[in-house]
Write a protein that holds these residues in place. Structure first.
Motif, short mmCIF file in Angstrom:
data_model
loop_
_atom_site.label_atom_id
_atom_site.label_comp_id
_atom_site.label_asym_id
_atom_site.label_seq_id
_atom_site.Cartn_x
_atom_site.Cartn_y
_atom_site.Cartn_z
N TYR A 1 1.66 1.41 -3.59
CA TYR A 1 0.45 1.79 -4.32
C TYR A 1 0.19 3.28 -4.14
O TYR A 1 -0.18 3.98 -5.10
CB TYR A 1 -0.74 0.97 -3.83
CG TYR A 1 -2.02 1.26 -4.57
CD1 TYR A 1 -2.23 0.76 -5.86
CD2 TYR A 1 -3.03 2.04 -4.00
CE1 TYR A 1 -3.40 1.04 -6.54
CE2 TYR A 1 -4.19 2.32 -4.68
CZ TYR A 1 -4.39 1.81 -5.95
OH TYR A 1 -5.53 2.09 -6.63
N GLY A 2 0.38 3.78 -2.92
CA GLY A 2 0.18 5.21 -2.66
C GLY A 2 1.16 6.05 -3.45
O GLY A 2 0.79 7.08 -4.02
N ASP B 1 -3.79 5.24 1.71
CA ASP B 1 -3.59 3.81 1.45
C ASP B 1 -2.99 3.09 2.65
O ASP B 1 -3.31 1.93 2.91
CB ASP B 1 -2.69 3.62 0.22
CG ASP B 1 -3.37 4.10 -1.06
OD1 ASP B 1 -4.61 4.06 -1.12
OD2 ASP B 1 -2.66 4.54 -1.98
N MET C 1 0.82 -1.20 0.00
CA MET C 1 0.00 0.00 0.00
C MET C 1 0.86 1.26 0.00
O MET C 1 0.46 2.28 -0.56
CB MET C 1 -0.96 0.00 1.19
CG MET C 1 -2.02 -1.09 1.13
SD MET C 1 -2.85 -1.28 -0.47
CE MET C 1 -3.65 0.30 -0.64
N THR D 1 -13.40 2.38 -4.65
CA THR D 1 -12.12 2.33 -5.37
C THR D 1 -12.15 3.25 -6.57
O THR D 1 -11.21 4.00 -6.82
CB THR D 1 -11.81 0.89 -5.81
OG1 THR D 1 -11.71 0.04 -4.66
CG2 THR D 1 -10.49 0.84 -6.58
N ALA E 1 -9.89 6.24 -5.04
CA ALA E 1 -8.54 5.93 -5.55
C ALA E 1 -8.37 6.25 -7.02
O ALA E 1 -7.24 6.24 -7.52
CB ALA E 1 -8.21 4.46 -5.30
N TRP F 1 -5.80 2.67 5.18
CA TRP F 1 -6.68 1.59 4.68
C TRP F 1 -6.01 0.23 4.90
O TRP F 1 -6.64 -0.72 5.39
CB TRP F 1 -6.96 1.83 3.21
CG TRP F 1 -7.96 0.92 2.60
CD1 TRP F 1 -9.32 1.09 2.54
CD2 TRP F 1 -7.70 -0.33 1.92
NE1 TRP F 1 -9.91 0.04 1.88
CE2 TRP F 1 -8.94 -0.84 1.49
CE3 TRP F 1 -6.53 -1.04 1.64
CZ2 TRP F 1 -9.05 -2.05 0.78
CZ3 TRP F 1 -6.63 -2.24 0.96
CH2 TRP F 1 -7.88 -2.72 0.54
N SER F 2 -4.73 0.14 4.53
CA SER F 2 -4.01 -1.13 4.64
C SER F 2 -3.83 -1.55 6.10
O SER F 2 -4.00 -2.73 6.44
CB SER F 2 -2.64 -1.01 3.95
OG SER F 2 -1.92 -2.21 4.05
#
Length: 454
Positions: free
Chosen positions: A66-67, A251, A63, A374, A378, A254-255
């Motif tokens: 991903y971020g 992220d 994450m 999402t 995101a 969230w993770s």
């Protein structure tokens, strides 16, 4: 660089060109994860559970990446819409600097203190020992993965989505083959069990990184180079910080929340952990199209906003939201269709199978919540540089609502496993009113490019 879309056909064509390769990438990824579980199924329930819990920690690292990737995409997609490849290469350098910093920390933690990382999720000595071995052999792959992730994010933003998908496919197919070799002892290799899974992942990520350099040398566009890591561009770095840091924080929040979900389930019973491990794989299968639409949203809308086509970007975003709802429903139906096969082939205890059945039923509708959030949080919001809303929304929803609710339900009121899991899976729907209100306000639709990026 981008002309206005004249009708629905052009909109769907553009979305399809970007989304379909990403969906294919997700299909390959989910298929490989499913094969991993099937292979570990032959090793035993403890192996599946240990790898699943260890991957909860790796998920935090993912994450972060991903971020950083979405932070890169926020800027790079709009600059590609503007036609400025030189600035995109500067953005890549900033992304590499941060991703490698995170990767080194993950590498050292997984290599030096893997047992302590596992103790966060479970107190079962067997699961801790197995998970620690897995993390140690996975550790080098984190560094290879960090570099590849940044470059593939750039490729997606500059219209080379298919190339990015092929690079991911190379790693994942390599991973399947090596998993089979190391788990079952094929081609004269020893049977390594969970260690083999970690080793296979590290080798496959190295192969992927090598392929990234080959692509960089053979194709025009943005090169994969470490030179830009050491350059300083104050304004561009300021934009990256102001937009990507909230995305990274979002992220991470969230993770970490999902990591706590895993820890809650992990401390309830081994049967619950085994069922939870498998249902996560099935949920990822159901979310394949949802994640594809979510990723495509940020790229397509970002291109239009960067090209100063705000109204067109808003119109396309409404189409993407409708597609997110449709793909969410389709993902839920897929979970229900897979249920008989999964329940008849999973090597679990009767209690774990019962948990798995009800977890799959819950995920048949939970996926729609994931699909909408999402796509919007995101994808579409970040396309306009709006990453702060998602950070605030997920922080309040998950850490002020879902996590405390799960902890109270499991350890204070000592409710049954399925009640706890059901309560945890209300998180996506609680935030819908605020997310949808923000979407229809269109405050997120902004051009964030600069003429001078030094």
């Amino acid at each position: 660089m981008f002309s206005r879309y004249r009708g629905s056909k052009e909109i769907y064509k553009k979305i399809g060109v970007v989304a379909l390769p990403i969906v294919l990438q997700n299909v390959i990824d989910a298929a490989v994860n499913s094969v991993d579980v099937l292979m570990l199924n032959s090793v035993g329930q403890s192996a599946i559970s240990a790898v699943s819990l260890a991957n909860s920690m790796i998920g935090i690292f993912f994450m972060f990446l991903y971020g950083i990737g979405t932070g890169i995409a926020m800027l790079a997609a709009q600059y590609y819409g503007k036609g400025d490849l030189k600035t995109i290469e500067k953005i890549e350098g900033i992304g590499l600097r941060f991703s490698l910093g995170i990767a080194v920390l993950g590498f050292l933690a997984s290599l030096i203190i893997p047992e302590y990382l596992m103790l966060i999720y479970t107190s079962d000595k067997e699961l801790v020992a197995l998970g620690a071995k897995y993390l140690m052999f996975l550790a080098p792959g984190l560094i290879f993965w960090a570099v590849s992730a940044v470059y593939m994010s750039i490729l997606r933003c500059i219209g080379k989505v298919t190339t990015s998908t092929i690079l991911e496919a190379i790693a994942l197919i390599c991973n399947v083959i090596l998993n089979a070799v190391f788990i079952f002892g094929l081609l004269g290799a020893p049977k390594l069990g969970v260690v083999g899974v970690g080793l296979a992942t590290s080798i496959s990520r190295f192969v992927q990184l090598f392929a990234c350099f080959v692509v960089s040398l053979s194709r025009p566009g943005v090169s994969l180079t470490f030179r830009t890591m050491f350059e300083r561009h104050k304004l561009l770095q300021k934009d990256f910080f102001s937009m990507s840091l909230p995305a990274i924080a979002n992220d991470l929040v969230w993770s970490l929340a999902f990591s706590v979900y895993s820890a809650i389930i992990g401390h309830m019973s081994s049967d619950a952990v085994a069922a939870y491990s498998i249902v996560n794989v099935i949920r990822n299968l159901g979310c394949i199209m949802c994640y594809g639409i979510g990723s495509a949203s940020g790229i397509v809308v970002g291109h239009l906003l960067g090209a100063n086509q705000r109204e067109e970007g808003i119109r396309v975003s409404h189409v993407l939201l409708r597609l997110a709802v449709i793909t969410g429903i389709m993902g839920g139906v897929l979970v229900l269709l897979l249920m008989p096969f999964v329940l008849s082939h999973a090597s679990l205890t009767d209690k774990a199978l019962d948990y798995l059945k009800y977890m799959m039923i819950i995920n048949s509708y939970y996926i729609t919540g994931t699909a909408v959030n999402t796509c919007l949080i995101a994808g579409i919001f970040r396309a306009g540089g709006d990453s702060k809303f998602g950070f605030k929304c997920d922080t309040i929803d998950m850490w002020c609502y879902a996590v405390p609710l799960g902890l109270l339900a499991a350890f204070v009121f000592k409710l049954p496993v399925m009640v706890v899991y059901f309560l945890l899976c209300t998180d996506e729907f609680v935030k819908w009113p605020w997310v949808l209100k923000h979407f229809f306000s269109h405050k997120w639709a902004n051009n964030i490019t600069r003429d001078n990026t030094n």
